[in-house]
Design a protein around this motif. Structure first.
Motif, mmCIF file in Angstrom:
data_model
loop_
_atom_site.group_PDB
_atom_site.id
_atom_site.type_symbol
_atom_site.label_atom_id
_atom_site.label_comp_id
_atom_site.label_asym_id
_atom_site.label_seq_id
_atom_site.Cartn_x
_atom_site.Cartn_y
_atom_site.Cartn_z
ATOM 1 N N GLU A 1 31.414 106.801 59.972
ATOM 2 C CA GLU A 1 32.012 107.545 58.859
ATOM 3 C C GLU A 1 31.286 107.275 57.553
ATOM 4 O OE1 GLU A 1 36.219 106.751 59.044
ATOM 5 O OE2 GLU A 1 36.452 108.050 60.812
ATOM 6 N N ARG A 2 30.852 106.035 57.320
ATOM 7 C CA ARG A 2 30.072 105.724 56.107
ATOM 8 C C ARG A 2 28.739 106.467 56.120
ATOM 9 N NH1 ARG A 2 31.959 100.477 56.944
ATOM 10 N NH2 ARG A 2 29.963 99.824 57.802
ATOM 11 N N ALA A 3 28.095 106.539 57.277
ATOM 12 C CA ALA A 3 26.806 107.238 57.372
ATOM 13 C C ALA A 3 26.969 108.731 57.093
ATOM 14 C CB ALA A 3 26.185 107.015 58.752
ATOM 15 N N VAL A 4 28.016 109.335 57.635
ATOM 16 C CA VAL A 4 28.264 110.762 57.385
ATOM 17 C C VAL A 4 28.542 110.988 55.909
ATOM 18 C CG1 VAL A 4 29.859 112.678 57.828
ATOM 19 C CG2 VAL A 4 29.012 111.297 59.734
ATOM 20 N N ALA A 5 29.399 110.149 55.314
ATOM 21 C CA ALA A 5 29.725 110.302 53.889
ATOM 22 C C ALA A 5 28.475 110.162 53.019
ATOM 23 C CB ALA A 5 30.788 109.289 53.482
ATOM 24 N N ALA A 6 27.608 109.213 53.356
ATOM 25 C CA ALA A 6 26.385 109.002 52.566
ATOM 26 C C ALA A 6 25.419 110.178 52.694
ATOM 27 C CB ALA A 6 25.693 107.706 53.014
ATOM 28 N N ALA A 7 25.422 110.823 53.848
ATOM 29 C CA ALA A 7 24.506 111.949 54.076
ATOM 30 C C ALA A 7 24.933 113.201 53.329
ATOM 31 C CB ALA A 7 24.399 112.239 55.571
ATOM 32 N N TRP A 8 26.199 113.274 52.934
ATOM 33 C CA TRP A 8 26.710 114.493 52.316
ATOM 34 C C TRP A 8 27.248 114.237 50.912
ATOM 35 C CZ3 TRP A 8 25.487 118.856 54.645
ATOM 36 C CH2 TRP A 8 25.182 118.815 55.999
#
Length: 189
Positions: free
Chosen positions: A17-24
């Protein structure tokens, strides 16, 4: 099967979830909301669209409650408007005019009218669908529910939840139902 906290070997849900949030980062709120999974999406992702029967039943019950029906209980709209909707891939992309009506982009996944030569194969062919289903009030309601929120009919369906996500209006969904079921529609010729 992976645990609820482990999405892939060695990767926790929190890390993912942190990786997805950082990507967007920096998305407008309406687009940012699209990368947040609700309970149904989370379960379907966790079980790769094959949840245990008890969870599938819970998804069906939960999603069925989200279906908003037409206030006049009429499920058939205008098949010609439904055809335009099926052909249009407009909406939901960065840069699309939010004042213009979204399209269903149905041909991206389905064969509909037999004369159409370009279509996707992720979903089943729907050519002749109205001939198979008929136009009874029950058939109309079933197709309406399927287009409004496919996961109210089939847990973890790959079909978008058009009405649930407010991507299409009730009237647009009625038009899609007419395009699929009306005997005069090219789908049924």
């Amino acid at each position: 099967m992976k645990s609820d906290t482990e999405m892939a070997p060695g990767i926790s849900r929190e890390t993912l979830e942190r990786a997805v949030a950082a990507a967007w980062k920096g998305l407008p709120p309406d687009l940012a909301a699209r990368v947040v999974q609700d309970e149904t999406m989370r379960i379907c992702s966790q079980y790769r669209n094959q949840p245990p029967q008890a969870l599938a039943d819970a998804i069906l019950a939960r999603e069925k409650q989200t279906v908003s029906y037409p206030p006049d209980a009429k499920y058939l709209g205008d098949w010609k408007a439904g055809e335009k909707l099926a052909l249009s891939g407009f909406g939901g992309r960065m840069g699309d005019n939010p004042k213009q009506a979204n399209g269903g982009n149905c041909y991206a996944c389905h064969q509909l009218a037999p004369a159409e030569i370009s279509y996707g194969t992720l979903g089943p062919s729907l050519a002749g669908y109205g001939k198979l289903k008929g136009t009874t009030p029950e058939a109309q309601k079933e197709v309406y529910e399927r287009v409004y929120n496919a996961q109210a009919v089939y847990a973890c369906s790959n079909m978008p939840r058009f009405g649930h996500n407010k991507f299409l209006t009730i009237d647009q969904i009625r038009d899609a139902v007419a395009f699929l079921l009306d005997p005069e529609s090219p789908v049924n010729k």
